[in-house]
Each structure stands twice: as C-alpha cells, then as structure tokens.
Design an enzyme around this catalytic site. Structure first.
Site, PDB file in Angstrom:
ATOM      1  N   ARG A  75     -15.993   9.548 -65.945  1.00 17.86           N
ATOM      2  CA  ARG A  75     -14.605   9.915 -65.607  1.00 17.86           C
ATOM      3  C   ARG A  75     -13.709   8.683 -65.513  1.00 17.86           C
ATOM      4  NH1 ARG A  75     -13.923  11.216 -60.767  1.00 17.86           N
ATOM      5  NH2 ARG A  75     -15.852  12.419 -60.611  1.00 17.86           N
ATOM      6  N   TYR A 128       9.953  20.974 -74.077  1.00 19.91           N
ATOM      7  CA  TYR A 128       8.725  21.754 -74.171  1.00 19.91           C
ATOM      8  C   TYR A 128       8.648  22.697 -72.972  1.00 19.91           C
ATOM      9  CZ  TYR A 128       3.887  22.663 -75.407  1.00 19.91           C
ATOM     10  OH  TYR A 128       2.720  23.273 -75.800  1.00 19.91           O
ATOM     11  N   ASP A 201       9.022  11.728 -74.024  1.00 18.50           N
ATOM     12  CA  ASP A 201       7.984  12.438 -74.764  1.00 18.50           C
ATOM     13  C   ASP A 201       8.340  12.253 -76.235  1.00 18.50           C
ATOM     14  OD1 ASP A 201       6.491  14.307 -76.195  1.00 18.50           O
ATOM     15  OD2 ASP A 201       6.496  15.782 -74.571  1.00 18.50           O
TER      16      ASP A 201
HETATM   17  C1  PLP Z   1       2.584  20.224 -77.798  1.00 24.71           C
HETATM   18  C2  PLP Z   1       3.523  19.458 -76.963  1.00 24.71           C
HETATM   19  C3  PLP Z   1       3.219  19.151 -75.638  1.00 24.71           C
HETATM   20  C4  PLP Z   1       1.936  19.623 -74.984  1.00 24.71           C
HETATM   21  O1  PLP Z   1       0.835  19.029 -75.587  1.00 24.71           O
HETATM   22  P1  PLP Z   1      -0.641  19.697 -75.573  1.00 24.71           P
HETATM   23  O2  PLP Z   1      -1.465  18.676 -76.284  1.00 24.71           O
HETATM   24  O3  PLP Z   1      -0.532  21.004 -76.288  1.00 24.71           O
HETATM   25  O4  PLP Z   1      -1.012  19.870 -74.136  1.00 24.71           O
HETATM   26  C5  PLP Z   1       4.121  18.406 -74.914  1.00 24.71           C
HETATM   27  N1  PLP Z   1       5.280  17.976 -75.459  1.00 24.71           N
HETATM   28  C6  PLP Z   1       5.611  18.258 -76.734  1.00 24.71           C
HETATM   29  C7  PLP Z   1       6.908  17.777 -77.264  1.00 24.71           C
HETATM   30  C8  PLP Z   1       4.749  19.007 -77.525  1.00 24.71           C
HETATM   31  O5  PLP Z   1       5.080  19.300 -78.776  1.00 24.71           O
END
Ligand code: PLP
Length: 409
Positions: A75, A128, A201
């Site tokens: 972990r 998201y 993000d």
């Molecule tokens: C898909 C996505 C997420 C979440 O990611 P996962 O790998 O599905 O948990 C978060 N932010 C954006 C912009 C995404 O496209």
C-alpha cells in the site's frame, strides 16, 4: 498557437520531444533480467534480510530519507507503480507524481487529504459530474462548503474566495462536454495573490497539449483511464505537483488506500509509450472532423476549442499546442434525432469515456444525465441534442465518411 513546450528553452539544453519522453521518460535502465519494459512486480509485501535490515529501514524512513527501491508493504509503494509515476512526471514536467486507482480516487484523495473541516472550495461549472457530487454532497457532510462559479467569469471566481477559508480553486480544462478552457496563468495568478491552491483536472488536455504546472498551477490531476492509458482497458488516476505536495498525497494514499495494482500499472506504462503518437493523431483528426461538422447543414453548433467559433479559442490557442480528441456538437431537432444519428454511426462504439484508440460516441443527456428531466439537464447546461464524439486513432477520412452517411439518412 502557444510555443511548443517541447522546444528548447532559451539558453538551455534542447528538451526531448513528446514521443521520446513517452517512450523513455522516467526510464532508469536498471531493470531486472535486462528487460526493456518495467516488469510487473506482483507482490503485496516485501521481505527483510534480518532484523538489522528492518531496523535500518525504519530508522532511515524516520529520518525522511527517500528509500528508492525499498518498500515494506504494497500500500506504500511498488516498483512497477513508481516507474509509471516517473514517466507521467517527466511528461508533465512535474517534480513528482502519485498514481491512484482511478481519476476519482485522485481527486478525492487530494481533497480529503488536504482540507480541514470548515474549509471552502471554489470550482468552475461544466465539470465532471462525480467531482461536483463529491464536493457538493460528500465534502459538505464533513463541513466543507463549495461555491460553483460560471466558467470564464473571473470576477465571480475571485469574489467567491473567502479569505483564510478558501483552500482550493478547482477547474477542468478543457471541460466536459463543452471543452471550455480556463485561462491557466490567470487562474494561477489569482491563486497566488489570494493564497489559495490551484487544481487543474487536465484529463482532456493531456500532458502533450498543455502543461498547467508551467503556468504556475499547483496541482494537476488526470484520469489516466482516458488518454494516458489510451486503450479502454484500465482505470487509474494521477496527481502531479511539487515534491512536498506529492509526498503528502503519497502518505495519504497509504491511509485512504486508493492504490493501483501492479498489473494495471504495467498496462498504463505500455499505453503511455504511444501517448505522443496517439494524441498527435487525435488532435489532427478532431480538428478536421470539427471543421467538417461546422459546415454541415444538420449541425446546429460545434464545440471544439480549435475552432475560432469556440468561446475560449483564444485562451486555448495561447496555452495549448493541440486541442485534444473530443468534439461536441448539437444536432438540429430533438433528443430522438440525435439518438437516431448516433445509432446510425458504424465506427464508434456507444460508450462513456474518451481518449482511447477506439472512437466512442454518446449523448450526455442519456449517458450521464439519464434520470434527469430536460429542464434539470438544462440547469446544468446539458442540451438534449448534444453529442460527444471522442475520437480514436481511426483514419479521419473513414470517420468523416461515417458521419456523412449517418447525417444523410
Ligand atoms: C473520467 C474523468 C474523471 C474520473 O476518472 P475515472 O478514472 O473514471 O475515475 C475525472 N475527470 C474527468 C475530466 C474525466 O473525464
């Protein structure tokens, strides 16, 4: 377009290009059995030679000495996972990266590990859905409030910041599904001036097309499930930033437990080696498809940051070297007309997600917001006739021919 982040820095050594970094970034060349790929070190725990070895390890860890290549439990670390972390960090131009079990694990670990009760977050809309849900529902239960401000309204963003309470400014760029782009240097400046950490993000951007840390952003998050993995066969997430920030998140991962399995990390490293090739192709095809769609009489509107008609085209052109592989567009007519068009498309799969070698197509009203009414969807900006086309690496001419037949019928 912005200067290519891979071009030589004034006075510095030339930087290797994106495909060279995709293949060799983070490479240590010290592999077991002279293997070229990093082997899958499939273990949950690690053995000590004797008690002296154990005591030495504990003492060094207590002093904060980095223990490269030495772990005690799965972990807390794994060599296959660390190899991927080094490669993603090299691609993003980050000091360090921490890999997590999904994009959501990356976002939730970052926020849970950093926010005290009573803190406040400011986030931009058109984001998201699960990130918004995590902040507005889960963090709220812990006494953490979130203010959502309209994308592009920097006055509202600044006005929403509560001195000493607001800890994070969170935005996607480009966003899902309208590909809105936040002005990265401007967001970084607001964060620095008001002492609030900034998070981008950058999943839709990829480290090939934009590098938010170079504009002064504090944390970059990716859903590695999308472009970084690139083959629709794994889920993973990553957070990148300074050594100290990432070290704190690595400790948090050891507590919260959102680790990646070594097999998955291996698949991700394999996918990353073609990131440069894939994303360049996806940028090129998406731009061609977007331009083609914009001229089609059955299309009401195209949303692609590479088009001058997009509200954030100028921002995108300043800070991105390519505009990504997702094109959103509105079909003239009703929800059913968009569905009929999607059903007639032959190459893309109807599926959520994006960023892989296979093209995917979906209607956000039915995929992500199915249980909502048209009015509720409109309240979060989702139109019934909106289509999101996540371009893969198929030939552009074939994708355009497919669009043409599906729109003609
Ligand atoms: C898909 C996505 C997420 C979440 O990611 P996962 O790998 O599905 O948990 C978060 N932010 C954006 C912009 C995404 O496209």
């Amino acid at each position: 377009m912005a200067t290519n982040p891979q071009s030589p820095k004034p006075g510095g050594a030339p930087r290797p290009g994106p495909s060279t970094v995709s293949v060799h970034g983070g490479d240590t060349r010290a592999r077991a059995h002279q293997a070229i790929p990093m082997p899958i070190i499939q273990t949950a725990t690690y053995a000590f030679a004797d008690t002296a070895d154990l005591v030495n390890f504990m003492e060094q860890r207590g002093l904060g000495v980095p223990l490269e290549g030495r772990e005690d439990y799965g972990r807390y670390g794994n060599p296959t996972v660390q190899s991927v972390e080094r490669k993603v960090a090299a691609l993003e131009g980050a000091d360090d990266a921490v890999l997590l079990s999904s994009g959501m694990a990356a976002i939730t670990t970052l926020l849970l590990a950093s926010l005290p009760s009573g803190a406040h977050i400011v986030m931009t809309d058109d984001c998201y859905r699960r990130t918004r849900q995590f902040c507005l529902v889960f963090l709220k239960r812990l006494g953490i409030e979130t203010t959502v401000v309209p994308m592009g309204d920097y006055a509202a963003l600044e006005a929403a910041i509560v001195p000493k309470k607001t800890r994070f400014l969170v935005s996607e760029s480009p966003t899902n599904p309208y590909l809105r782009c936040v002005d990265l240097p401007r967001l970084a400046e607001i964060g620095r001036r008001l002492r609030v950490a900034t998070v981008i993000d950058s999943t839709f951007g990829t480290p090939l097309n934009q590098r938010p840390l170079e504009h002064g952003i504090d944390y970059v998050v990716h859903s590695a499930t999308k472009y970084l993995g690139g083959h629709h066969d794994l889920l993973a997430g990553v957070v990148l930033g300074s050594k100290a920030r990432v070290a704190a998140l690595r400790d948090a991962r050891g507590v919260l437990g959102g680790i990646v399995d070594p097999q998955n990390a291996y698949l991700l490293e394999r996918g990353l080696k073609t990131l440069g090739l894939r994303v360049r192709q996806q940028n090129e095809t998406a731009l061609e498809v977007a331009r083609w769609l914009e001229r089609h009489p059955r299309i009401e509107r195209v949303w692609y940051p590479g088009l001058p008609s997009h509200p954030d085209h100028e921002i995108a052109a300043r800070q991105m070297t390519g505009f990504g592989g997702v094109v959103s567009f509105e079909i003239r007519g009703k929800l059913e007309d968009a569905s009929r068009f999607i059903d007639r498309m032959e190459i893309p799969y109807i599926a959520p997600s994006l960023g892989g070698v296979d093209s995917l197509i979906e209607q956000p009203a039915l995929m992500s917001y199915f249980e909502k009414t048209t009015e509720e969807r409109l309240a979060v900006g989702i139109k019934d006739t909106l289509v999101r086309f996540a371009i893969g690496i198929e030939d552009a001419a074939d994708l355009i021919a497919d669009l043409e037949q599906a729109l003609a019928a």
